[in-house]
Write a protein that holds these residues in place. Structure first.
Motif, PDB file in Angstrom:
ATOM      1  N   LYS A  26       0.964  -0.624  -0.082  1.00  0.00           N
ATOM      2  CA  LYS A  26      -0.441   0.146   0.245  1.00  0.00           C
ATOM      3  C   LYS A  26       0.933   1.155   0.106  1.00  0.00           C
ATOM      4  O   LYS A  26       1.719   1.451   0.908  1.00  0.00           O
ATOM      5  CB  LYS A  26      -1.049   0.470   1.141  1.00  0.00           C
ATOM      6  CG  LYS A  26      -1.904  -0.822   1.268  1.00  0.00           C
ATOM      7  CD  LYS A  26      -2.906  -0.784   2.612  1.00  0.00           C
ATOM      8  CE  LYS A  26      -3.851  -1.736   2.639  1.00  0.00           C
ATOM      9  NZ  LYS A  26      -4.768  -2.067   3.302  1.00  0.00           N
TER      10      LYS A  26
ATOM     11  N   HIS B 158      -4.932   6.200   1.911  1.00  0.00           N
ATOM     12  CA  HIS B 158      -3.689   5.152   1.212  1.00  0.00           C
ATOM     13  C   HIS B 158      -4.646   5.729  -0.286  1.00  0.00           C
ATOM     14  O   HIS B 158      -5.553   6.011  -0.670  1.00  0.00           O
ATOM     15  CB  HIS B 158      -5.456   4.144   1.674  1.00  0.00           C
ATOM     16  CG  HIS B 158      -4.716   2.406   0.661  1.00  0.00           C
ATOM     17  ND1 HIS B 158      -5.513   1.860   0.737  1.00  0.00           N
ATOM     18  CD2 HIS B 158      -3.950   2.131  -0.659  1.00  0.00           C
ATOM     19  CE1 HIS B 158      -5.250   1.056  -0.548  1.00  0.00           C
ATOM     20  NE2 HIS B 158      -4.297   2.075  -1.221  1.00  0.00           N
TER      21      HIS B 158
ATOM     22  N   GLY C 118      -5.888   3.361  -4.482  1.00  0.00           N
ATOM     23  CA  GLY C 118      -6.718   3.304  -3.517  1.00  0.00           C
ATOM     24  C   GLY C 118      -7.669   4.481  -3.174  1.00  0.00           C
ATOM     25  O   GLY C 118      -8.414   5.141  -4.162  1.00  0.00           O
TER      26      GLY C 118
ATOM     27  N   SER D  35      -2.400   0.503  -4.458  1.00  0.00           N
ATOM     28  CA  SER D  35      -2.261  -0.467  -4.211  1.00  0.00           C
ATOM     29  C   SER D  35      -1.498  -0.838  -5.534  1.00  0.00           C
ATOM     30  O   SER D  35      -1.351  -0.577  -6.328  1.00  0.00           O
ATOM     31  CB  SER D  35      -2.842  -1.865  -3.514  1.00  0.00           C
ATOM     32  OG  SER D  35      -3.624  -0.953  -2.392  1.00  0.00           O
TER      33      SER D  35
END
Length: 102
Positions: free
Chosen positions: A3, A10, A31, A13
């Motif tokens: 991540k 976030h 994300g 990924s």
């Protein structure tokens, strides 16, 4: 899968498919906070759209907050470069310390 976090957000990924030291290559899954970084990709010295690291840092997101958290590793590392290629294909570099900007 790692991540990419900017602070506690976030951004994406990253899934490794191959590597060519010092680069990793794979695919990216945006994300929930991808918009935070989306505007900071621009044409770079080679193919693809490169993360404009100095611009992202100047916007209040210092490189010390660009963490890569691997699901199989307890120690985070730091994103140093990210290049968006065709489709969801990406290349990136990382290190154990934050990227130092001039």
């Amino acid at each position: 899968m790692s991540k990419w976090l900017v602070g506690d957000r976030h951004v994406a990924s990253l899934v490794v498919v191959s590597g060519d030291f010092p680069w990793l290559h794979g695919r990216m899954e945006p994300g929930p906070d991808f918009a935070l970084a989306a505007e900071y990709f621009e044409p770079g010295p080679a193919d693809g759209r490169w993360l404009a690291d100095e611009a992202l840092a100047a916007a209040g997101h210092p490189t010390s907050t660009w963490l890569l958290i691997d699901e199989d590793d307890d120690e985070p590392c730091y994103l140093h470069a990210l290049v968006l290629r065709e489709g969801d294909t990406v290349s990136w570099r990382f290190g154990l310390a934050p990227l130092e900007l001039d």
